[in-house]
Design a protein around this motif. Structure first.
Motif, mmCIF file in Angstrom:
data_model
loop_
_atom_site.group_PDB
_atom_site.id
_atom_site.type_symbol
_atom_site.label_atom_id
_atom_site.label_comp_id
_atom_site.label_asym_id
_atom_site.label_seq_id
_atom_site.Cartn_x
_atom_site.Cartn_y
_atom_site.Cartn_z
ATOM 1 N N LEU A 200 0.682 -1.319 -0.056
ATOM 2 C CA LEU A 200 0.023 -0.177 0.022
ATOM 3 C C LEU A 200 0.799 1.082 0.181
ATOM 4 O O LEU A 200 0.420 2.427 -0.772
ATOM 5 N N ASP A 201 1.925 1.340 0.457
ATOM 6 C CA ASP A 201 2.690 2.096 0.793
ATOM 7 C C ASP A 201 3.407 2.643 -0.671
ATOM 8 O O ASP A 201 3.532 3.803 -1.337
ATOM 9 N N ALA A 202 3.746 1.542 -1.231
ATOM 10 C CA ALA A 202 4.471 1.631 -2.749
ATOM 11 C C ALA A 202 3.458 2.291 -3.746
ATOM 12 O O ALA A 202 3.719 3.113 -4.724
ATOM 13 N N ASN A 203 2.001 1.956 -3.442
ATOM 14 C CA ASN A 203 1.129 2.369 -4.533
ATOM 15 C C ASN A 203 0.201 3.640 -4.170
ATOM 16 O O ASN A 203 -0.682 3.994 -4.788
ATOM 17 N N ARG A 204 0.641 4.282 -2.929
ATOM 18 C CA ARG A 204 -0.268 5.461 -2.521
ATOM 19 C C ARG A 204 -0.483 6.458 -3.479
ATOM 20 O O ARG A 204 -1.518 7.215 -3.262
ATOM 21 N N MET A 205 0.468 6.681 -4.057
ATOM 22 C CA MET A 205 0.450 7.942 -5.103
ATOM 23 C C MET A 205 0.637 7.330 -6.520
ATOM 24 O O MET A 205 0.709 8.490 -7.473
ATOM 25 N N ARG A 206 -0.011 6.276 -6.931
ATOM 26 C CA ARG A 206 0.093 5.705 -8.259
ATOM 27 C C ARG A 206 -1.432 4.879 -8.189
ATOM 28 O O ARG A 206 -1.634 4.085 -7.260
ATOM 29 N N SER A 207 -2.017 4.797 -9.367
ATOM 30 C CA SER A 207 -3.007 3.937 -9.563
ATOM 31 C C SER A 207 -2.705 2.421 -9.951
ATOM 32 O O SER A 207 -1.568 2.475 -10.488
ATOM 33 N N GLY A 208 -3.522 1.292 -9.964
ATOM 34 C CA GLY A 208 -3.300 0.306 -10.431
ATOM 35 C C GLY A 208 -3.202 -0.752 -9.302
ATOM 36 O O GLY A 208 -3.060 -2.148 -9.713
ATOM 37 N N HIS A 209 -2.880 -0.678 -8.252
ATOM 38 C CA HIS A 209 -2.720 -1.546 -6.870
ATOM 39 C C HIS A 209 -1.476 -2.644 -7.571
ATOM 40 O O HIS A 209 -1.917 -3.777 -7.670
ATOM 41 N N VAL A 210 -0.468 -2.235 -7.839
ATOM 42 C CA VAL A 210 0.629 -2.845 -8.351
ATOM 43 C C VAL A 210 1.375 -3.842 -7.512
ATOM 44 O O VAL A 210 1.580 -3.418 -6.592
ATOM 45 N N THR A 211 1.437 -5.043 -7.498
ATOM 46 C CA THR A 211 1.713 -6.030 -6.729
ATOM 47 C C THR A 211 2.846 -6.797 -7.516
ATOM 48 O O THR A 211 3.825 -7.648 -6.590
ATOM 49 N N THR A 212 2.952 -6.767 -8.627
ATOM 50 C CA THR A 212 4.040 -7.670 -9.438
ATOM 51 C C THR A 212 5.226 -6.863 -9.469
ATOM 52 O O THR A 212 6.150 -7.663 -9.815
ATOM 53 N N GLY A 213 5.157 -5.586 -9.662
ATOM 54 C CA GLY A 213 6.232 -4.779 -9.909
ATOM 55 C C GLY A 213 6.292 -4.276 -11.367
ATOM 56 O O GLY A 213 7.135 -3.416 -11.823
ATOM 57 N N ASP A 214 5.205 -4.745 -11.953
ATOM 58 C CA ASP A 214 5.103 -4.581 -13.376
ATOM 59 C C ASP A 214 3.773 -3.519 -13.617
ATOM 60 O O ASP A 214 2.641 -3.981 -13.360
ATOM 61 N N THR A 215 4.151 -2.389 -14.055
ATOM 62 C CA THR A 215 2.939 -1.428 -14.318
ATOM 63 C C THR A 215 2.214 -1.446 -15.436
ATOM 64 O O THR A 215 1.167 -0.671 -15.434
ATOM 65 N N ARG A 216 2.376 -2.188 -16.357
ATOM 66 C CA ARG A 216 1.722 -2.390 -17.552
ATOM 67 C C ARG A 216 0.281 -3.078 -17.330
ATOM 68 O O ARG A 216 0.153 -3.856 -16.575
ATOM 69 N N ARG A 217 -0.769 -2.459 -17.834
ATOM 70 C CA ARG A 217 -2.008 -2.832 -17.825
ATOM 71 C C ARG A 217 -1.817 -4.361 -18.161
ATOM 72 O O ARG A 217 -1.622 -5.146 -19.269
ATOM 73 N N GLY A 218 -2.753 -5.312 -17.402
ATOM 74 C CA GLY A 218 -2.806 -6.636 -17.231
ATOM 75 C C GLY A 218 -1.707 -7.452 -17.011
ATOM 76 O O GLY A 218 -1.859 -8.583 -16.829
ATOM 77 N N HIS A 219 -0.863 -6.686 -16.363
ATOM 78 C CA HIS A 219 0.435 -7.499 -15.656
ATOM 79 C C HIS A 219 0.442 -6.931 -14.370
ATOM 80 O O HIS A 219 1.540 -7.285 -13.742
ATOM 81 N N GLN A 220 -0.384 -6.204 -13.706
ATOM 82 C CA GLN A 220 -0.148 -5.599 -12.306
ATOM 83 C C GLN A 220 -0.405 -6.256 -11.272
ATOM 84 O O GLN A 220 0.102 -6.097 -10.093
ATOM 85 N N GLN A 221 -1.290 -7.351 -11.250
ATOM 86 C CA GLN A 221 -1.579 -8.427 -10.139
ATOM 87 C C GLN A 221 -1.029 -9.922 -10.846
ATOM 88 O O GLN A 221 -1.250 -9.984 -11.879
ATOM 89 N N TRP A 222 -1.012 -10.574 -9.589
ATOM 90 C CA TRP A 222 -0.570 -12.014 -9.861
ATOM 91 C C TRP A 222 -1.893 -12.861 -10.337
ATOM 92 O O TRP A 222 -1.658 -13.511 -11.191
ATOM 93 N N VAL A 223 -2.852 -12.788 -9.350
ATOM 94 C CA VAL A 223 -4.021 -13.490 -9.539
ATOM 95 C C VAL A 223 -5.319 -12.792 -9.618
ATOM 96 O O VAL A 223 -6.451 -13.119 -10.228
ATOM 97 N N TYR A 224 -5.498 -11.619 -8.891
ATOM 98 C CA TYR A 224 -6.763 -10.867 -8.777
ATOM 99 C C TYR A 224 -7.105 -10.692 -10.157
ATOM 100 O O TYR A 224 -6.492 -10.021 -11.375
ATOM 101 N N ASP A 225 -8.466 -11.153 -10.632
ATOM 102 C CA ASP A 225 -9.261 -10.902 -11.646
ATOM 103 C C ASP A 225 -8.490 -11.507 -12.874
ATOM 104 O O ASP A 225 -8.599 -11.152 -14.035
ATOM 105 N N ARG A 226 -7.870 -12.492 -12.661
ATOM 106 C CA ARG A 226 -7.162 -13.251 -13.750
ATOM 107 C C ARG A 226 -7.645 -14.757 -13.882
ATOM 108 O O ARG A 226 -6.947 -15.690 -14.507
ATOM 109 N N ALA A 227 -8.891 -15.073 -13.531
ATOM 110 C CA ALA A 227 -9.228 -16.396 -13.558
ATOM 111 C C ALA A 227 -9.364 -16.865 -15.051
ATOM 112 O O ALA A 227 -9.704 -16.262 -15.998
ATOM 113 N N GLY A 228 -8.710 -18.217 -15.132
ATOM 114 C CA GLY A 228 -8.729 -18.725 -16.633
ATOM 115 C C GLY A 228 -7.463 -18.676 -17.353
ATOM 116 O O GLY A 228 -7.411 -18.926 -18.302
ATOM 117 N N ARG A 229 -6.544 -17.687 -16.718
ATOM 118 C CA ARG A 229 -5.640 -17.108 -17.385
ATOM 119 C C ARG A 229 -4.236 -18.202 -16.531
ATOM 120 O O ARG A 229 -4.496 -18.435 -15.452
#
Length: 279
Positions: A200-229
């Motif tokens: 949360l501290d790393a993302n507090r001033m940027r959008s996207g809730h980045v948890t992977t370290g990759d800010t590209r759309r579709g690559h920002q989270q490991w599993v959230y909203d990625r069912a079937g992928r």
């Protein structure tokens, strides 16, 4: 529902627009405060508390708002047309010579004495992005109910304030446990809480809730909203089911290979009776 980092950014935008300014318009378009007029009062500050927003106004008043699922604050320049939503969805208007903050679809609009803020936020646990952050206390609260599923416990704002469903799912993945794993079976509750604060501290001033370290759309989270992928680590198919109890059920996402612990049986993308799943 917005995560704590999103609310932190909303508070920063409102503070930049309103703090130190005298209100030229101060309307609360909700039945309980329809006759309140805040015009002529100076806004002192806007601060986040978990997922709550506290707008402190001179004269010892605080406007407490909460976005929940659909609410949002939009700041408009002087003379700019309001375009956030239909006018009948406006719940609060705070205008100054510098601009106007409009609150749309706000489910919570409450005018309090500042000394009574505890009535609105006193139940919250340590704020992940607040000056009161206390990792040890957050861990203590989580472990107070060791049989509770970890995702449910993380979402309970009485334990620690600021985590929403995105981070609850991602933190379970990073801890290599399913969302239904009992808190008492976590490899390290202390490490999980520290990671929550870090994210949360790393993302507090940027959008996207980045948890992977990759800010590209579709690559920002490991599993959230990625069912079937495929899981980015192991290639297994990410699964989804509901977690929590009605009416607070929310979607859970997990990798059946990377995460150990209980999970519902899943067939054809649907969840079935509870079972056990491990790696």
């Amino acid at each position: 529902m917005p995560e704590g980092d999103s609310v932190f950014r909303a508070a920063a935008r409102l503070h930049a627009a309103l703090a130190g300014q005298v209100l030229t318009t101060g309307e609360l378009r909700v039945p309980a405060h329809a006759t309140a007029d805040l015009a002529g009062r100076r806004v002192l500050e806007v601060v986040p508390r978990g997922k709550h927003l506290l707008t402190r106004i001179e004269g010892g008043l605080t406007l407490h708002t909460h976005l929940r699922m659909d609410g949002r604050w939009v700041v408009f320049r002087p003379g700019e047309r309001w375009t956030g939503a239909p006018l009948h969805q406006v719940r609060a208007v705070l205008g100054t010579e510098r601009g106007t903050a409009v609150g749309y679809r706000l489910p919570v609009v409450e005018l309090l004495r500042t000394t009574d803020e505890h009535r609105a936020v006193g139940h919250l646990g340590p704020d992940l992005l607040g000056p009161d952050w206390d990792q040890g206390e957050a861990v203590r609260r989580l472990l107070a109910h060791p049989g509770r599923p970890v995702a449910e416990a993380l979402l309970d704002q009485r334990n620690l304030a600021g985590i929403g469903n995105v981070y609850a799912n991602e933190l379970c993945y990073l801890a290599a446990v399913t969302p239904w794993t009992p808190v008492g079976e976590l490899p390290s509750a202390d490490r999980l809480v520290a990671r929550a604060h870090q994210l949360l501290d790393a993302n507090r001033m940027r959008s996207g809730h980045v948890t992977t370290g990759d800010t590209r759309r579709g690559h920002q989270q490991w599993v959230y909203d990625r069912a079937g992928r495929p899981c980015a680590r192991c290639g297994a198919t990410v699964l989804t089911a509901e977690h929590g109890t009605a009416p607070q059920q929310r979607p859970a996402y997990w990798c059946p290979s990377c995460q150990r612990g209980p999970a519902p049986a899943v067939r054809s993308g649907r969840s079935g009776p509870p079972g056990r799943r491990g790696r």
